[in-house]
Design a protein around this motif. Structure first.
Motif, PDB file in Angstrom:
ATOM      1  N   ASP A  78      35.904 -45.391  14.174  1.00  0.00           N
ATOM      2  CA  ASP A  78      35.131 -46.549  14.397  1.00  0.00           C
ATOM      3  C   ASP A  78      33.891 -46.132  15.251  1.00  0.00           C
ATOM      4  N   LYS A  79      33.926 -44.990  15.748  1.00  0.00           N
ATOM      5  CA  LYS A  79      32.724 -44.164  16.564  1.00  0.00           C
ATOM      6  C   LYS A  79      32.308 -43.229  15.918  1.00  0.00           C
ATOM      7  N   VAL A  80      32.709 -42.410  15.186  1.00  0.00           N
ATOM      8  CA  VAL A  80      32.167 -41.215  14.811  1.00  0.00           C
ATOM      9  C   VAL A  80      31.812 -41.407  13.133  1.00  0.00           C
ATOM     10  N   HIS A  81      30.683 -41.391  12.890  1.00  0.00           N
ATOM     11  CA  HIS A  81      30.144 -41.228  11.443  1.00  0.00           C
ATOM     12  C   HIS A  81      29.056 -40.026  11.241  1.00  0.00           C
ATOM     13  N   LEU A  82      29.670 -39.104  10.533  1.00  0.00           N
ATOM     14  CA  LEU A  82      28.851 -37.784  10.161  1.00  0.00           C
ATOM     15  C   LEU A  82      28.200 -37.872   8.760  1.00  0.00           C
ATOM     16  N   VAL A  83      26.984 -37.508   8.643  1.00  0.00           N
ATOM     17  CA  VAL A  83      26.453 -37.043   7.502  1.00  0.00           C
ATOM     18  C   VAL A  83      26.241 -35.604   7.576  1.00  0.00           C
ATOM     19  N   ALA A  84      27.138 -35.016   6.696  1.00  0.00           N
ATOM     20  CA  ALA A  84      27.089 -33.378   6.685  1.00  0.00           C
ATOM     21  C   ALA A  84      26.251 -32.878   5.711  1.00  0.00           C
ATOM     22  N   VAL A  85      25.207 -32.304   6.025  1.00  0.00           N
ATOM     23  CA  VAL A  85      24.457 -31.523   5.031  1.00  0.00           C
ATOM     24  C   VAL A  85      24.970 -30.140   4.934  1.00  0.00           C
ATOM     25  N   PHE A  86      25.281 -29.661   3.623  1.00  0.00           N
ATOM     26  CA  PHE A  86      25.635 -28.191   3.687  1.00  0.00           C
ATOM     27  C   PHE A  86      24.691 -27.536   2.783  1.00  0.00           C
ATOM     28  N   MET A  87      24.187 -26.459   3.488  1.00  0.00           N
ATOM     29  CA  MET A  87      23.072 -25.497   3.031  1.00  0.00           C
ATOM     30  C   MET A  87      23.808 -24.216   2.779  1.00  0.00           C
ATOM     31  N   ARG A  88      23.197 -23.371   1.885  1.00  0.00           N
ATOM     32  CA  ARG A  88      23.501 -21.961   1.758  1.00  0.00           C
ATOM     33  C   ARG A  88      22.407 -20.898   1.874  1.00  0.00           C
ATOM     34  N   ALA A  89      22.782 -19.844   2.416  1.00  0.00           N
ATOM     35  CA  ALA A  89      21.697 -18.820   2.859  1.00  0.00           C
ATOM     36  C   ALA A  89      22.428 -17.391   2.884  1.00  0.00           C
ATOM     37  N   PHE A  90      21.523 -16.430   2.989  1.00  0.00           N
ATOM     38  CA  PHE A  90      21.836 -15.038   3.048  1.00  0.00           C
ATOM     39  C   PHE A  90      21.376 -14.372   4.012  1.00  0.00           C
ATOM     40  N   LEU A  91      21.806 -13.111   4.722  1.00  0.00           N
ATOM     41  CA  LEU A  91      21.305 -12.527   5.716  1.00  0.00           C
ATOM     42  C   LEU A  91      19.847 -11.893   5.378  1.00  0.00           C
ATOM     43  N   SER A  92      18.857 -12.063   6.024  1.00  0.00           N
ATOM     44  CA  SER A  92      17.718 -11.416   5.930  1.00  0.00           C
ATOM     45  C   SER A  92      17.754  -9.848   5.956  1.00  0.00           C
ATOM     46  N   ASP A  93      18.592  -9.387   7.037  1.00  0.00           N
ATOM     47  CA  ASP A  93      19.013  -7.879   7.175  1.00  0.00           C
ATOM     48  C   ASP A  93      20.466  -7.831   6.989  1.00  0.00           C
TER      49      ASP A  93
END
Ligand code: 8DG
Ligand code: MG
Ligand code: MG
Length: 141
Positions: A78-93
């Protein structure tokens, strides 16, 4: 005033067939669980900017090809509400290695195969991966 949901950006950094995970320290939500690098969206930021900033702050890595994968809505109490946004990425190097730049928050960063996940996994992430979510492009892995 009633509490507001918090928006967290979490980034699957993909390297070969692996993804980077770190074990969270006791002071944060999901203490002692494994999670992705990431953090809170700041006012005025795009998801991609937040992903690049948090990954840099937490691991020192530079990332490219940052893309939105999915979002999940997590009412954890009742105190914690998370909207999680999941991203993908690759290493520049691809030769660059992660550093533990926030050792008060994370025990260290390790590459894991999705078929061999570290346990215990942070709740919102566990639900997704158990449901068969695959962050790799074109179901290649
Ligand atoms: P900041 O102060 O640097 O902005 O934030 P942080 O200390 O790095 O935040 P965080 O707890 O690492 O992440 C922000 C929120 O995102 C947090 O409420 C939990 C949520 N979150 C998920 N899944 C994941 C995940 O896999 N990794 C991370 N880092 N956060 C996640 O729901
Ligand atoms: Mg952070
Ligand atoms: Mg973080």
């Amino acid at each position: 005033m009633s509490p507001a949901p918090e928006i967290g950006i979490a980034v699957f950094i993909l390297k070969d067939d692996k993804t980077l995970f770190g074990r969270r320290r006791s002071s944060s939500i999901g203490a002692y669980t494994y999670a992705l690098p990431g953090g809170h969206l700041e006012f005025g930021e795009s998801f991609e900017e937040c992903a690049a900033r948090e990954v840099k702050e937490e691991t020192g890595l530079d990332i490219k090809n940052i893309e939105l994968l999915t979002t999940t809505n997590n009412v954890l109490s009742d105190k914690v509400h998370l909207v999680a946004v999941f991203m993908r990425a690759f290493l520049s190097d691809p030769e660059q290695t992660p550093q533990n730049l926030e050792p008060d928050k994370c025990e260290g960063w390790v590459w894991h195969d999705l078929k061999n996940l570290p346990e215990p996994m942070f709740g919102p992430l566990r639900e997704m991966l158990r449901g068969g979510f695959n962050p790799f492009p074109n179901d290649s892995k």
